[in-house]
Enzyme design. Structure first.
Site, PDB file in Angstrom:
ATOM      1  N   GLU A   1       0.837  -1.195   0.000  1.00 34.52           N
ATOM      2  CA  GLU A   1       0.000   0.000   0.000  1.00 34.52           C
ATOM      3  C   GLU A   1       0.876   1.250   0.000  1.00 34.52           C
ATOM      4  OE1 GLU A   1      -2.260  -1.042   3.473  1.00 34.52           O
ATOM      5  OE2 GLU A   1      -2.779  -2.918   2.487  1.00 34.52           O
TER       6      GLU A   1
ATOM      7  N   GLU B   1      -4.296  -6.791   2.184  1.00 32.29           N
ATOM      8  CA  GLU B   1      -3.069  -7.396   2.709  1.00 32.29           C
ATOM      9  C   GLU B   1      -2.944  -8.868   2.345  1.00 32.29           C
ATOM     10  OE1 GLU B   1      -4.993  -5.332   4.385  1.00 32.29           O
ATOM     11  OE2 GLU B   1      -3.676  -3.662   4.914  1.00 32.29           O
TER      12      GLU B   1
ATOM     13  N   ASP C   1       0.240  -4.765  12.878  1.00 26.61           N
ATOM     14  CA  ASP C   1      -1.128  -4.986  13.354  1.00 26.61           C
ATOM     15  C   ASP C   1      -2.031  -5.531  12.241  1.00 26.61           C
ATOM     16  OD1 ASP C   1      -1.222  -2.851  16.011  1.00 26.61           O
ATOM     17  OD2 ASP C   1       0.252  -2.543  14.442  1.00 26.61           O
TER      18      ASP C   1
ATOM     19  N   HIS D   1      -2.770   0.015  16.093  1.00 24.99           N
ATOM     20  CA  HIS D   1      -1.623   0.364  15.254  1.00 24.99           C
ATOM     21  C   HIS D   1      -0.300   0.335  16.013  1.00 24.99           C
ATOM     22  CE1 HIS D   1      -4.591   1.745  12.352  1.00 24.99           C
ATOM     23  NE2 HIS D   1      -3.645   2.071  11.506  1.00 24.99           N
TER      24      HIS D   1
END
Ligand SMILES: Cc1ncc(C[n+]2csc(CCOP(=O)(O)OP(=O)(O)O)c2C)c(N)n1
Ligand SMILES: [Mg+2]
Length: 823
Positions: free
Chosen positions: A501, A532, A557, A599
């Site tokens: 990304e 992902e 995460d 995160h």
């Protein structure tokens, strides 16, 4: 968003309609007679032969599973067997026009596909090539067993090889196609273009996309077919794979030399059932599976429903769809109608369907109907049809006798040291370039790169020549060190691609790739969808085909989003292939800070728990660059942890700073950051710097000399330095930012206990983050281990510090209380 694509509000806000094109459903209507010009008599007879070989093979397994015997051969097979009686025409039709360079990926129900594709390959390869393949495959181990009683042609020998090799694999024998380490659901044979079959439903949905990406990026011949079941049409990896496969950039943004869609067919073998649930009519809402392509891209993925009960209809579709792929207009989606007579597995009583339904399909059985058509069209007579069946039975009996006999087909001995799995969990090779004959595609000489030029003026070390600490911004930081290793590899290995990304214009979420955009064409560095699973799954497919991929997941995460791809795919194919395949994939993940609960976790423990992954976590620029070199020249999957706290950190430890050129930090060797004699502190990642602060306080206030060891690599790991240190200090504290419960440090502590119990004055103590969510940055001191926590833990559990008062209760009773509450 690339700047060349302006988002014009006038266009975006204009009213109108999206129109869909009709989706062809079973439009093929030719008979064998109509096709006589296209297929020779031999071709047509071969189609019948291949279907019958598959049927007989599967019948044999069914008998063995249900009754423990087949034609007098007794055998108990405990493992799985997902059979495909009824689905033969779909597999044989698909394989008929495929060449060796066309690769298929499949599912748990792929025996038929392995046989069909391989029989088609055997027909196309000449004797010399066939012999070479069989002789070279695992040093001829399988060939030696089948050639003993070979009597016919080389093609006959190859068919024996195929049937025996597949069956021996299903029965877990060392001479099997994958040394018996794959078994029924994972068997495959790359020399014939049969690539990994996947026991995870939909697993090939994104892996096959990565395989097609490899062919496209590296201009390799052939197409890729991802064969998956109809019930996998709901799976995340399949949807993510479809999105990845149809990205606009292939057709709009990639350079002319590489423009066009992926050479990929996603083929659903639609047998109308999952195990017992029905996608059409029950668990899905598409009405007809072929509709799926319609929403994915304007071409509707050229989706079609085709009749998998007619081998010629399927063969025809493959020819038509290949043309689309060769014109750069792929990918394609096929909904191949078929039906399985057997249960999901032989033990299944088919309680979820009517007997009459099974019988209705059996009445249209392709092996019977196609044979009838062949006779009616005078392609052959009934005697030939019977001979085909007899011959198939003989082939299967011959292979089966050998495969069940333990003296002919032993299993791998996994009890001995350095056994097959010890050798194949990792391939441990060093390969500079996965395709040394090619020159890498780049856009400028490396020394003209603006970031390379700007880094040239930075200090390589955190200290100037007078030993003064420089500002981090004036030095090479971890972010820069990673960049240096990565760009160098891009100029060495033409197969290397990086994606994830925001990898291109953004420069990677944390700026590691800044400067790469100018250096690399789209096909080597691109933005992926926010998906992902497909980022990792496609990297797996890319590597299985022989390429090297560097992918990024931003925050660790998000690992859960790529759970199957990391935990079942990336880590397993080297060993499940019996060591045949390599997995040169580096997956960069960062440990966040400041971004709260979702995160900022350190998930090293999740990765170290998975056999087959290498896991590293550098804390200094020197190590970041050297470990990245190791990772990008290795052949194993590496989870490369980085700490967001440290991206700007300059080199404090290595004399002379980060070397300009290439060098390797070998995996497995920890680094002693500071020598000491009273207490060892072992750290993972960014905790190193807090350990240094704690050691300072311990020395200044309590006169304790601490030795600090930075693990650098979690898997593999050499304990020698740690044991040496413990022999000296007799005490050890292990610290990391991962939550304490289940932390990898507990594995390390337990190993140290086992190996150095007699040397220890106190038990090894693990200091981690609290077993909570990560709270916001403003209160993170209560969560992550800070210097005061080091002192607390030492004072309470290792050695009392004179006059020290703990910052918060970490007594034995509080430990019990927290565990009672699970916190
Ligand atoms: C991720 C995952 N979920 C569930 C299963 C258990 N399972 C194995 S096969 C199967 C049904 C698959 O149906 P389909 O994709 O249509 O393939 P078919 O068995 O019909 O060939 C299920 C639920 C699995 N192997 N993997
Ligand atoms: Mg199905």
């Amino acid at each position: 968003m690339p700047k060349c694509q302006i988002v014009n509000p006038e266009h975006a806000r204009k009213s109108g309609y999206i129109e869909f094109k009709p989706i062809p459903v079973n439009q093929y209507s030719k008979s064998v007679k109509d096709e006589l010009a296209r297929y020779s008599q031999d071709d047509l007879i071969r189609i019948q032969r291949d279907m019958v070989i598959i049927r007989t093979f599967e019948n044999m397994l069914n008998e063995i599973k249900l009754r423990g015997s087949f034609m007098g051969i007794e055998y108990m097979h405990n493992g799985p067997a997902h059979l495909s009686m009824g689905q033969e025409a779909a597999a044989v039709g698909q394989a008929f026009h495929l060449g060796i360079d066309d690769h298929i990926y499949g599912s748990h129900r792929s025996h038929g596909e392995i046989l069909a594709k391989s029989l088609s390959a055997i027909e196309k390869l000449d004797d010399k090539a066939l012999m070479r393949i069989m002789e070279n495959y695992f040093d001829g181990q399988c060939l030696r067993i089948v050639e003993k009683d070979a009597a016919g042609s080389v093609k006959d020998l190859a068919i024996d090889f195929l049937i025996y090799g597949t069956l021996a694999e299903i029965f877990g024998r060392e001479a099997g196609l994958n040394k018996g380490m794959g078994g029924s659901m994972h068997a495959f044979f790359p020399p014939f273009g049969v690539y990994p079959n996947n026991a995870i439903v939909g697993g090939s949905g994104d892996i096959s996309v990565g395989a097609a990406l490899f062919k496209k990026v590296n201009k390799k011949p052939g197409i890729v077919i991802g064969n998956i079941g109809d019930a996998s049409s709901s799976c995340g990896p399949v949807w993510e794979g479809l999105c990845f496969a149809t990205m606009d950039q292939f057709k709009k943004l990639w350079n002319e030399s590489h423009r066009g869609g992926l050479p990929l067919i996603i083929n659903f073998y639609n047998n109308f059932y999952g195990m017992g649930g029905q996608p059409e009519g029950e668990t899905m809402g598409f009405g007809m599976l072929a509709r799926l392509g319609a929403g994915i891209n304007p071409e509707q993925m050229h989706a079609e429903r085709i009749d998998g009960y007619n081998p010629l209809a399927v063969a025809d579709a493959i020819v038509r769809k290949r043309r689309i792929l060769e014109n750069g207009d792929g990918p394609v989606l096929l909904d191949t109608v078929t039906y399985r007579y057997s249960g999901h597995s032989p033990s299944d009583q088919s309680s979820y369907r009517e007997k009459s339904e099974i019988e209705a399909w059996q009445e249209q059985d392709p092996t019977v109907h196609f044979a009838k058509e062949l006779v009616e069209t005078k392609v052959c007579d009934n005697t030939k049809i019977e001979a085909i069946l007899k011959n198939a039975e003989q082939l299967i009996v011959k292979a089966c006798k050998k495969a069940v006999d333990i003296s002919i087909s032993p299993r791998a001995n996994l009890m001995k040291q350095n056994n097959l799995l010890e050798q194949t969990m990792f391939s441990n090779q060093k390969v500079d370039s996965m395709d040394p004959k090619r020159t890498p595609d780049t856009l400028m000489p490396i020394d003209k790169n603006p970031r390379v030029q700007s880094l040239a003026s930075r200090s390589r070390s955190a200290y100037d020549e007078h030993g003064q600490r420089l500002k981090d911004t004036r030095c090479i930081g971890i972010r820069d060190a990673l960049f240096e290793a990565i760009i160098d590899r891009f100029y060495t290995d033409p197969t290397l691609v990086a994606y994830g990304e925001e990898n291109r214009e953004w420069g990677g979420a944390f700026g590691v790739y800044r400067g790469l955009t100018e250096a690399l064409p789209y096909h080597r560095l691109f933005n992926s969808p926010i998906a992902e699973g497909s980022i990792v799954g496609t990297a797996v497919g890319y590597a299985l085909e022989g390429g090297r991929a560097l992918v990024e997941l931003m925050y660790c995460d998000f690992l859960g989003r790529a759970g199957d791809e990391v935990f079942n795919q990336l880590c397993k194919w080297q060993s499940m292939s019996g060591g045949l395949l390599k997995m040169p994939v580096v997956m960069r993940v960062s440990v966040g800070s400041k971004y709260g609960a979702q995160h900022s976790q350190d998930w090293t423990a999740l990765c170290t728990h998975i056999p087959g992954l290498k896991v590293v976590f550098p804390a200094t620029p020197y190590d970041a660059k050297g470990l990245m070199y190791s990772a990008l020249t290795g052949t194993d999957p590496v989870i490369f942890f980085e700490s967001q706290r440290l991206y700007g950190m300059a080199e404090e430890f290595f004399k002379g700073g980060v070397p300009r050129g290439a060098y390797v930090v070998p995996f497995g060797e920890p680094a002693v950051r500071k020598e000491g004699s009273d207490l060892t502190i072992l750290t993972i990642g960014a905790t190193l710097y807090r350990a240094i602060d704690a050691a300072k306080e311990l020395e200044e206030k309590y006169g304790l000399s601490c030795e600090i060891i930075d693990v650098r690599t979690l898997v593999p790991f050499n304990y020698e330095k740690v044991l040496e240190s413990v022999k000296k200090t007799h005490k050890i504290l292990l610290a990391s930012d991962a939550c304490e419960r289940g932390s990898f440090l507990h594995t390390m502590a337990s190993t140290i206990n086992t190996l150095a119990f007699d040397e220890l004055d106190a038990p090894p103590v693990v200091l981690g983050a609290r077993n909570w969510i990560t709270p916001p940055d403003e209160v993170e001191e209560a969560f992550f281990p800070f210097p005061a926590d080091f002192l607390d833990a030492i004072h309470e559990h290792i050695m009392p510090l004179k006059g020290y008062r703990v910052k918060r209760d970490c007594s034995a009773s509080d430990l019990i209380r927290r565990n009672q509450y699970g916190i």
